[in-house]
Design a protein around this motif. Structure first.
Motif, PDB file in Angstrom:
ATOM      1  N   LYS A 211       0.553 -45.600 -37.871  1.00  0.00           N
ATOM      2  CA  LYS A 211       0.223 -44.321 -38.510  1.00  0.00           C
ATOM      3  C   LYS A 211      -0.622 -44.545 -39.761  1.00  0.00           C
ATOM      4  CE  LYS A 211       3.106 -42.309 -35.650  1.00  0.00           C
ATOM      5  NZ  LYS A 211       2.620 -41.530 -34.500  1.00  0.00           N
ATOM      6  N   ILE A 215       4.252 -38.510 -44.576  1.00  0.00           N
ATOM      7  CA  ILE A 215       4.608 -37.249 -45.247  1.00  0.00           C
ATOM      8  C   ILE A 215       6.036 -37.453 -45.726  1.00  0.00           C
ATOM      9  CG2 ILE A 215       4.972 -34.775 -44.881  1.00  0.00           C
ATOM     10  CD1 ILE A 215       2.910 -35.212 -42.438  1.00  0.00           C
ATOM     11  N   THR A 217       9.545 -36.974 -47.254  1.00  0.00           N
ATOM     12  CA  THR A 217      10.444 -35.816 -47.377  1.00  0.00           C
ATOM     13  C   THR A 217      11.573 -36.040 -48.382  1.00  0.00           C
ATOM     14  OG1 THR A 217      11.801 -36.674 -45.565  1.00  0.00           O
ATOM     15  CG2 THR A 217      10.019 -35.154 -44.971  1.00  0.00           C
ATOM     16  N   ARG A 371       1.616 -31.851 -45.377  1.00  0.00           N
ATOM     17  CA  ARG A 371       1.492 -31.913 -43.920  1.00  0.00           C
ATOM     18  C   ARG A 371       0.196 -31.230 -43.459  1.00  0.00           C
ATOM     19  NH1 ARG A 371       6.123 -29.479 -42.000  1.00  0.00           N
ATOM     20  NH2 ARG A 371       7.215 -31.466 -41.749  1.00  0.00           N
ATOM     21  N   VAL A 375      -2.609 -33.412 -41.533  1.00  0.00           N
ATOM     22  CA  VAL A 375      -2.921 -33.102 -40.134  1.00  0.00           C
ATOM     23  C   VAL A 375      -4.371 -32.662 -40.007  1.00  0.00           C
ATOM     24  CG1 VAL A 375      -2.386 -31.551 -38.200  1.00  0.00           C
ATOM     25  CG2 VAL A 375      -0.522 -32.619 -39.509  1.00  0.00           C
ATOM     26  N   GLU A 380      -2.193 -34.849 -35.923  1.00  0.00           N
ATOM     27  CA  GLU A 380      -0.742 -35.069 -35.956  1.00  0.00           C
ATOM     28  C   GLU A 380      -0.338 -36.481 -35.581  1.00  0.00           C
ATOM     29  OE1 GLU A 380       1.220 -30.739 -34.947  1.00  0.00           O
ATOM     30  OE2 GLU A 380       2.074 -32.564 -34.099  1.00  0.00           O
ATOM     31  N   LEU A 381      -1.050 -37.060 -34.633  1.00  0.00           N
ATOM     32  CA  LEU A 381      -0.615 -38.367 -34.122  1.00  0.00           C
ATOM     33  C   LEU A 381      -0.728 -39.494 -35.157  1.00  0.00           C
ATOM     34  CD1 LEU A 381      -1.927 -38.390 -30.440  1.00  0.00           C
ATOM     35  CD2 LEU A 381       0.430 -38.121 -31.264  1.00  0.00           C
ATOM     36  N   CYS A 383       0.084 -39.026 -38.291  1.00  0.00           N
ATOM     37  CA  CYS A 383       0.981 -38.704 -39.410  1.00  0.00           C
ATOM     38  C   CYS A 383       2.434 -38.978 -39.028  1.00  0.00           C
ATOM     39  CB  CYS A 383       0.854 -37.229 -39.782  1.00  0.00           C
ATOM     40  SG  CYS A 383      -0.805 -36.775 -40.295  1.00  0.00           S
ATOM     41  N   GLU A 385       6.587 -38.321 -40.688  1.00  0.00           N
ATOM     42  CA  GLU A 385       7.510 -37.977 -41.777  1.00  0.00           C
ATOM     43  C   GLU A 385       8.387 -39.177 -42.077  1.00  0.00           C
ATOM     44  OE1 GLU A 385       9.861 -34.529 -41.575  1.00  0.00           O
ATOM     45  OE2 GLU A 385       8.155 -33.146 -41.580  1.00  0.00           O
ATOM     46  N   MET A 386       8.704 -39.376 -43.323  1.00  0.00           N
ATOM     47  CA  MET A 386       9.535 -40.526 -43.676  1.00  0.00           C
ATOM     48  C   MET A 386      10.240 -40.303 -45.016  1.00  0.00           C
ATOM     49  SD  MET A 386       6.291 -43.081 -44.345  1.00  0.00           S
ATOM     50  CE  MET A 386       7.311 -44.529 -44.192  1.00  0.00           C
TER      51      MET A 386
ATOM     52  N   THR B 249       6.325 -42.428 -31.203  1.00  0.00           N
ATOM     53  CA  THR B 249       5.816 -41.431 -32.136  1.00  0.00           C
ATOM     54  C   THR B 249       6.715 -40.190 -32.147  1.00  0.00           C
ATOM     55  OG1 THR B 249       3.603 -42.138 -31.584  1.00  0.00           O
ATOM     56  CG2 THR B 249       3.805 -40.020 -32.676  1.00  0.00           C
ATOM     57  N   ARG B 250       7.054 -39.719 -33.320  1.00  0.00           N
ATOM     58  CA  ARG B 250       7.829 -38.480 -33.387  1.00  0.00           C
ATOM     59  C   ARG B 250       7.652 -37.864 -34.766  1.00  0.00           C
ATOM     60  NH1 ARG B 250      12.371 -42.618 -32.608  1.00  0.00           N
ATOM     61  NH2 ARG B 250      11.846 -43.742 -34.481  1.00  0.00           N
ATOM     62  N   TRP B 251       7.817 -36.590 -34.829  1.00  0.00           N
ATOM     63  CA  TRP B 251       7.706 -35.886 -36.095  1.00  0.00           C
ATOM     64  C   TRP B 251       8.999 -35.954 -36.887  1.00  0.00           C
ATOM     65  CZ3 TRP B 251       3.970 -34.399 -39.059  1.00  0.00           C
ATOM     66  CH2 TRP B 251       2.706 -34.183 -38.520  1.00  0.00           C
ATOM     67  N   GLN B 252      10.094 -35.984 -36.180  1.00  0.00           N
ATOM     68  CA  GLN B 252      11.369 -35.969 -36.891  1.00  0.00           C
ATOM     69  C   GLN B 252      11.618 -37.320 -37.567  1.00  0.00           C
ATOM     70  OE1 GLN B 252      13.091 -33.122 -37.278  1.00  0.00           O
ATOM     71  NE2 GLN B 252      11.227 -32.382 -36.295  1.00  0.00           N
ATOM     72  N   SER B 253      12.436 -37.244 -38.583  1.00  0.00           N
ATOM     73  CA  SER B 253      12.787 -38.482 -39.276  1.00  0.00           C
ATOM     74  C   SER B 253      13.413 -39.464 -38.299  1.00  0.00           C
ATOM     75  CB  SER B 253      13.801 -38.195 -40.391  1.00  0.00           C
ATOM     76  OG  SER B 253      13.199 -37.439 -41.396  1.00  0.00           O
ATOM     77  N   SER B 254      12.974 -40.644 -38.368  1.00  0.00           N
ATOM     78  CA  SER B 254      13.530 -41.679 -37.511  1.00  0.00           C
ATOM     79  C   SER B 254      14.935 -42.017 -37.975  1.00  0.00           C
ATOM     80  CB  SER B 254      12.647 -42.917 -37.609  1.00  0.00           C
ATOM     81  OG  SER B 254      13.331 -44.035 -37.133  1.00  0.00           O
ATOM     82  N   GLU B 257      15.222 -45.412 -40.651  1.00  0.00           N
ATOM     83  CA  GLU B 257      14.491 -45.252 -41.915  1.00  0.00           C
ATOM     84  C   GLU B 257      14.434 -46.573 -42.671  1.00  0.00           C
ATOM     85  OE1 GLU B 257      13.501 -41.389 -41.412  1.00  0.00           O
ATOM     86  OE2 GLU B 257      12.832 -42.821 -42.923  1.00  0.00           O
ATOM     87  N   PRO B 258      13.413 -46.745 -43.499  1.00  0.00           N
ATOM     88  CA  PRO B 258      13.457 -47.870 -44.434  1.00  0.00           C
ATOM     89  C   PRO B 258      14.729 -47.758 -45.272  1.00  0.00           C
ATOM     90  CG  PRO B 258      11.346 -46.718 -44.551  1.00  0.00           C
ATOM     91  CD  PRO B 258      12.244 -45.904 -43.671  1.00  0.00           C
TER      92      PRO B 258
END
Lengths: 446, 446
Positions: A211, A215, A217, A371, A375, A380-381, A383, A385-386, B249-254, B257-258
């Motif tokens: 990535k 983004i 959170t 975001r 984007v 989107e691909l 980016c 969230e972390m 790949t996903r938008w939600q928090s993995s 996490e670190p």
């Protein structure tokens, strides 16, 4: 808003400015790394340069009681608070050119872009350079954003008294470089509408997942504990305690010669410290609550012929939530107590100082602005969230104003090291996302 | 011989001289302790004073290539080698007033006693001040008696190149204080008939057993190893390696996490060092072969936010015999190899420097002379045979000339510390035994 969509920061200028200012002020001679300790001459020089550059752009510059620098570009709205972008210009003793520095340089590049394109924003747009984010010279990371937020457990007067290893206190150091300002270091008197921070990830996730933009959170909670283990000094050839009972007089050599029996009666602080440090890792692994690290250790003795009587070390504990953090810290000290009790070598430990940053959850509106900007820029691909595993000034600002962060990749996840590296393309991308996030937030609130 | 039996040293003069020279040259301001690092200004000053005092007594003074001082009072015999008494005037960075210093001051008091009583000995009687016994400023304890004996693994030229923490080499330091002499530092060219050394015990045995004089029969063997453990540096909030496989790949928090998973993939040098240090003790306890100590430890990182990449520590191993010493050292490194292999955290260790003193057995004739003198002075019940757990210059001299040592009690066994203490009465007693041992040996060999 539409007119801003095409606005682009100057990536060449950003990267050249970042590299040339690092080369001039604080560069290590042996590598591309940096040693720009807070309030040092190198820090003064880069601050002076920054203030001059901001003034060239028509910004008003204020310095607060902790040396935090606030450069404001006016907006057209009446009585609106600034939307701020910031980070820090100080580094670890042997750090890199991106941690913190990228965030401030990108904020300057955003101001330059707004200025040369004559962009009129509703809110004032502000650049912030926070003092002593690293806590490397004066212990206490994110110190001055913490004071500004008034949520840190260490208030201004206590920070003034913190000393470096040469015994220089922070207030004196601020005064000596001319950055002991008069603006109150308090968000209630020097407030913001919102705060955005671009930073390198300092971890490997973006790179691993392929990535370009993180983004962010939330920032996980963290605590540091300075631990001192005490024992009884003695010569390494001898027993350090006198628990052996007097023997019977004899001419012949005793079977209990010095050197053959004293091991069990020693009160060796380093042995206990070694067991405790090992337990820090074991506890973190077994509980799976977070990470715990011991990076700094010092022994009272500098002689190899001595049984060490005192060992100091610092535990760094980080967990995604405050509840997990509390549980992991408790588990570590429970393990410590069990070790000290079972060792019965008459060593003891005490926690001589502690510091903490509570879990921070960023603001949905700020996250949404980042975001949208990310984007729009890379799709989107690219980016992700972390949560941040490292502490940042944004963790403190988020306690009192809407805040969020943008991450760009760190090569091999390396940071706090001269090998720290983020490509010029990723630096440019981060600054562009920062610009658009600020403009999106400015448009949203008008 | 009969006429010498009544000869008595002047205890008041001995103790006053010892205390006043310590107060003048190298006293710590905060305690009764000493900081008289070898070849420092304080060491130069006390050496200059010593040379002057010996010359006042009619002694010839020579300085050898390593700065060892030899002051000789002539004997009446033809072509006889000197019977020497000696020790060292340097101290640890925060040491005491007795370790080494008592031996040299008592030798001076013996010379003064012989001089004022006009005693004619068969052999010349010599005082020796050995350079850098402590190894505190220039690494390598008992360095210059080792060179003189030619049995040390570190020859003269290599010692000249040893540097202190400021980068000053030993040859330069000798030259700067005027003690780079021309007498060969070699027992074959500057030889002795015998060597006697009075020293404080630096351990608790005499005190525990209620004895006044230790008749030292041997010095145990010892080895030091400088160990370096290497890992991979990283931010404490993050993984330091990239062993995690790329995810989806996903938008939600993995969930990865670190901060929640990186502990197992770290390559933390301090964790490995802690396990090794703990194994040093465990191995010594389990084998019962001797003692093993880690007193000095340093971390490459001075930041609590870093996973340490490099740790240095020094192991001090001591055993009564060379065979036991070899076995214990081998057992320690076998344990190290097992730990590093089983940890699979990609850390490694290496031994970067080592130093050793072989087991030393003192000469029966010298031991007999000390025993006769001690028993005559305080009676058998106050005397005790013992081995030394600490290294001494006499360990090196014993390799090439008949040697032995006299111990007097150390309060609480404490040494290498400002709290080091031996009573004036025990200092006087030690010097008196030294005088009589030398006279007994002189009588024996005529």
């Amino acid at each position: 808003m539409a007119g801003h969509k095409a606005l682009r920061i100057n990536g060449t200028r950003l990267n050249e400015t970042l590299q040339s200012t690092c080369t001039q002020w604080g560069a290590l001679s042996s590598s591309t790394g940096m040693r720009r300790l807070t309030l040092s001459q190198a820090d003064k020089d880069v601050r002076d340069w920054l203030v001059k550059e901001c003034k060239k752009l028509g910004c008003e510059v204020k310095v607060d009681q902790m040396g935090n620098i606030f450069a404001t570009r006016p907006g057209k709205g009446e009585g609106l608070k600034p939307i701020a972008m910031g980070s820090h210009l100080d580094t670890q003793p042997a750090g890199g050119r991106y941690d913190g520095i990228l965030g401030v340089q990108s904020a300057l590049e955003v101001l330059r872009t707004l200025h040369e394109n004559d962009v009129a924003t509703q809110h004032p747009i502000m650049l912030i350079d926070w003092t002593n984010e690293e806590g490397a010279r004066f212990p206490g990371a994110m110190m001055c954003s913490g004071v500004w937020s008034t949520k840190s457990s260490t208030p201004l007067e206590a920070c003034y008294r913190v000393t470096d290893s040469d015994g220089i206190d922070m207030r004196t150091a601020l005064d000596e470089i001319g950055y002991l300002g008069t603006t109150p270091c308090d968000y209630r008197e020097n407030g913001l509408e919102a705060y955005f921070e671009l930073h390198i990830e300092q971890g490997p996730k973006l790179e691993q997942e392929g990535k370009s933009v993180g983004i962010v959170t939330a920032v996980q909670g963290m605590k540091w504990f300075a631990v001192r283990v005490t024992g009884v000094e003695g010569h390494s050839g001898m027993s350090s305690s006198s628990s052996a009972s007097p023997g019977i007089t004899r001419w012949q050599s005793s079977s209990r010669e010095p050197g053959t029996t004293p091991m069990p009666t020693r009160s060796d602080a380093l042995i206990t410290a070694a067991l405790l440090i090992s337990a820090v890792r074991t506890t973190a692994l077994e509980t799976s609550l977070g990470v715990a690290t011991v990076g700094v250790i010092t022994s009272d003795t500098q002689s190899q012929a001595m049984i060490p009587s005192g060992i100091d070390f610092i535990i760094d504990v980080r967990c995604p939530t405050d509840a997990q953090l509390a549980a992991l810290c408790a588990a570590i000290f429970t393990a410590f107590d069990a070790i000290v009790a079972s060792e019965s070598n008459h060593t003891a430990y005490s926690v001589t100082r502690s510091w903490g940053l509570p879990e921070s959850v960023f603001h949905p509106s700020c996250i949404a602005a980042v975001r949208a900007a990310a984007v729009a820029e890379v799709g989107e691909l690219q980016c992700m969230e972390m949560k941040s595993g490292a502490g940042h000034d944004a963790a403190w600002t988020s306690k009192v104003v809407p805040s969020s962060m943008i991450f760009v990749p760190s090569k091999d996840g390396v940071s706090h090291n001269p090998a720290e590296y983020t490509s010029p393309e990723h630096c440019t991308l981060g600054a562009q996302v920062l610009l658009q996030a600020v403009l999106a937030y400015d448009g949203r609130t008008t």
